[in-house]
Structure formats: structure tokens, C-alpha cells
Scaffold this active site. Structure first.
Site, PDB file in Angstrom:
ATOM      1  N   GLU A 156     -12.853  53.190 -69.585  1.00  0.00           N
ATOM      2  CA  GLU A 156     -13.356  52.050 -68.610  1.00  0.00           C
ATOM      3  C   GLU A 156     -14.560  51.618 -68.649  1.00  0.00           C
ATOM      4  O   GLU A 156     -15.552  52.614 -68.928  1.00  0.00           O
ATOM      5  CB  GLU A 156     -13.056  52.620 -67.285  1.00  0.00           C
ATOM      6  CG  GLU A 156     -13.377  51.557 -66.244  1.00  0.00           C
ATOM      7  CD  GLU A 156     -12.936  51.857 -64.813  1.00  0.00           C
ATOM      8  OE1 GLU A 156     -12.868  53.111 -64.533  1.00  0.00           O
ATOM      9  OE2 GLU A 156     -12.927  51.027 -63.906  1.00  0.00           O
ATOM     10  N   GLU A 250      -8.702  49.055 -56.902  1.00  0.00           N
ATOM     11  CA  GLU A 250      -9.551  50.041 -56.643  1.00  0.00           C
ATOM     12  C   GLU A 250     -10.612  49.151 -55.586  1.00  0.00           C
ATOM     13  O   GLU A 250     -11.619  48.748 -56.231  1.00  0.00           O
ATOM     14  CB  GLU A 250     -10.331  50.458 -58.081  1.00  0.00           C
ATOM     15  CG  GLU A 250     -11.095  51.565 -57.847  1.00  0.00           C
ATOM     16  CD  GLU A 250     -12.247  51.863 -58.974  1.00  0.00           C
ATOM     17  OE1 GLU A 250     -12.233  53.084 -59.202  1.00  0.00           O
ATOM     18  OE2 GLU A 250     -12.464  50.847 -59.772  1.00  0.00           O
TER      19      GLU A 250
HETATM   20  C1  LER Z   1     -16.594  53.215 -60.913  1.00  0.00           C
HETATM   21  O1  LER Z   1     -17.222  52.157 -60.774  1.00  0.00           O
HETATM   22  C2  LER Z   1     -15.033  52.936 -61.587  1.00  0.00           C
HETATM   23  O2  LER Z   1     -14.827  51.779 -61.504  1.00  0.00           O
HETATM   24  C3  LER Z   1     -14.311  53.939 -61.551  1.00  0.00           C
HETATM   25  O3  LER Z   1     -12.820  53.411 -61.739  1.00  0.00           O
HETATM   26  C4  LER Z   1     -14.774  54.670 -62.761  1.00  0.00           C
HETATM   27  O4  LER Z   1     -15.029  56.024 -62.534  1.00  0.00           O
HETATM   28 MN    MN Z   2     -12.779  51.084 -61.690  1.00  0.00          MN
END
Ligand code: LER
Ligand code: MN
Length: 272
Positions: A156, A250
Site C-alpha cells: 500500500e 477504511e
Molecule cells: C495507513 O494510513 C493506512 O492507510 C493503512 O491502510 C496502512 O497501514
Molecule cells: Mn489504507
């Protein structure tokens, strides 16, 4: 992970004992969060975990069966957030602990038939670790185990205010192509792309072949619709590239967790 005909939606959640730094909307018993997510219409739940023994996989699988939910991703940022161990730490002991903990979560991912991510766990380059050497070494070892377990790793890009390398999709694509392993893919997060990439839609197009999973949050990390990102255009770009994986929310639990989770899926659904 099963192949879907269309883009599916997931919600990132963590167990009730998760660290405060977990970027999740629900921090609760997994059973409770999974049932709520299923009722709201999500197809899957992403588990943000700290360790392999934090979850009772049997009971998670039971709820998956009862609700029809998938677990498309086990995310690992908590390993980094807990004690600061990471793949580029100058101390070998800390790098080894990061790998051991990561491999534990990879085993959980294998049992759940999910992806596993490397985000903040890669650490930060500094005087004790100025090059990509440690990163490449630990990723190579992780990928060897991924081969054995049949798990795919999603790397990521994370913005510069959290870590100091592989911030943009372009930088991340370069190391993925360099490591050149079929079990290594990219997982863009539109929150980070908004800071680092010249164009969110442009990068989704450009790196489509590498992308296995996408994180969604608005510009302020609240639910889609609460900031200034154009999700109609982002989803449309993803659809046009033929993307058939998950978009996973998220998001921060504001103004209130249930409302955020519900609003998020309702906004995205309009465009799917
Ligand atoms: C952190 O900012 C994030 O986006 C997570 O998905 C990665 O650890
Ligand atoms: Mn993330």
C-alpha cells in the site's frame, strides 16, 4: 479469494482491544461488527489485526457462513503501531519481530482466503537503514512464505506524513515491478493518493494491472461523501479499468460509527 462479477464493498474493522491508532470505524467484538456490516449491505469485512491469536478464526468463519460475508483482507498496520517494529528498522531483532508477526497474520489470511497488506509495516528509511535493501530482503522472505501459503500480498502506498518511502502509486509500482513476484500486488488508498498522486483516476488507470484491492476514505478520512473527493469519478474510473476486486472503507468513526459506516456504503453504492 472468490472472483466477483462486479466491484464489492468491505468495511475495515478491528477487535475491541485494538490500538487507538487503528483506522477503523468499528472497534468491537468481531461478531458484532460483522453482523452490523452484513445488515448494512457490505459484502465483506477487512480485519485490522495485531496478532494471529487476537482472533478466533473458527468463530469468524462461522459468522462468515451465517452472514455470507467474505474477509477479503487482513491488514497489518497494527504490528507497526504497537511497538514500532518494521521491515526497515535499523535493529535486526525489530525487523525479525516484524516479519514473525506479519507471517502469523499471513497464516490467518491463508485460513480466511484473504489478501494481506504491507502498509506502514515497511517502516521508514533513515541513517541506520538508508536504502531499500532491508525492505527488499524482508519482502522477499515474506513472499517466499506467501508462495507456500497461497496468499497474495498487497503493498500500500502511504502518504509522506506517516512514512517516508513508497508514498505514491508510481513509487510503489516501481518496487513491485522490481521485485517481480506473482504474489505481490498494489493496494492504492484514495486518502493517500489525494496527497501523493497527480491524479487519482489517472493512477487507477495506469497501474490497473497491479491493483488487487483499494482503500476508500474521503479527503478527511471520514466516510465517502463527507470530504471533497469525487467518488463518482473514482468509482467510474475503477469500473472502466475492469476492476473486479473490493473497495474497502477504511474510515474514522465520525461523527458516529454506525452513521459513518452506513453513509459510506450508501454513497459508494450510488456509483457502483
Ligand atoms: C495507513 O494510513 C493506512 O492507510 C493503512 O491502510 C496502512 O497501514
Ligand atoms: Mn489504507
Amino acid at each position: 479469494m472468490s472472483k466477483s462479477a462486479t466491484i464489492k464493498t468491505a468495511l475495515a474493522v478491528a477487535p475491541e482491544n485494538a490500538l487507538m491508532s487503528a483506522f477503523v470505524v468499528f472497534r468491537d467484538k468481531l461478531e458484532t461488527s460483522m453482523i452490523k456490516a452484513a445488515e448494512m449491505g457490505y459484502d465483506g469485512v477487512e480485519l485490522a489485526l495485531l496478532s494471529r491469536d487476537q482472533v478466533d478464526l473458527k468463530s469468524v468463519k462461522k459468522i462468515m457462513k451465517e452472514t455470507g460475508l467474505e474477509i477479503p483482507m487482513v491488514s497489518t498496520g497494527q504490528i507497526f503501531a504497537d511497538t514500532g517494529v518494521n521491515f526497515t528498522h535499523p535493529e535486526k531483532e525489530k525487523r525479525e519481530k516484524a516479519l514473525t508477526d506479519f507471517l502469523g497474520l499471513m497464516e490467518a489470511a491463508s485460513e480466511l482466503e484473504s489478501l494481506v497488506n504491507v502498509g506502514r509495516l515497511r517502516g521508514t528509511l533513515n541513517e541506520g537503514s538508508p536504502s531499500l535493501d532491508y525492505f527488499n530482503e524482508y519482502m522477499t522472505r515474506a513472499l517466499a512464505r506467501a508462495d507456500e501459503l497461497g496468499v497474495t500480498i498487497a503493498l500500500e502506498p502511504v502518504n509522506r506524513y506517516e512514512i517516508n518511502f513508497l508514498n505514491s502509486c508510481e513509487q510503489t509500482a516501481e518496487v513491485i515491478l522490481n521485485l517481480n513476484h506473482p504474489r505481490l500486488t498494489m493496494m492504492p488508498d484514495v486518502f493517500h493518493m489525494n496527497i501523493e498522486d497527480p491524479s487519482i483516476e489517472g493512477s487507477l488507470w495506469k497501474y490497473a494491472d497491479l491493483i488487487s484491492y483499494v482503500h476508500f476514505a474521503d479527503s478527511n478520512r471520514w466516510a465517502p461523501g463527507r470530504g471533497h473527493l469525487d467518488f463518482q469519478s473514482i468509482v467510474s474510473a475503477l469500473k472502466q479499468t475492469g476492476y473486479k476486486g473490493y473497495v474497502s472503507l477504511e474510515i474514522l468513526p465520525y461523527p458516529e460509527p454506525d452513521l459513518a459506516a452506513r453513509e459510506g456504503i450508501n454513497t459508494i453504492r450510488k456509483f457502483l
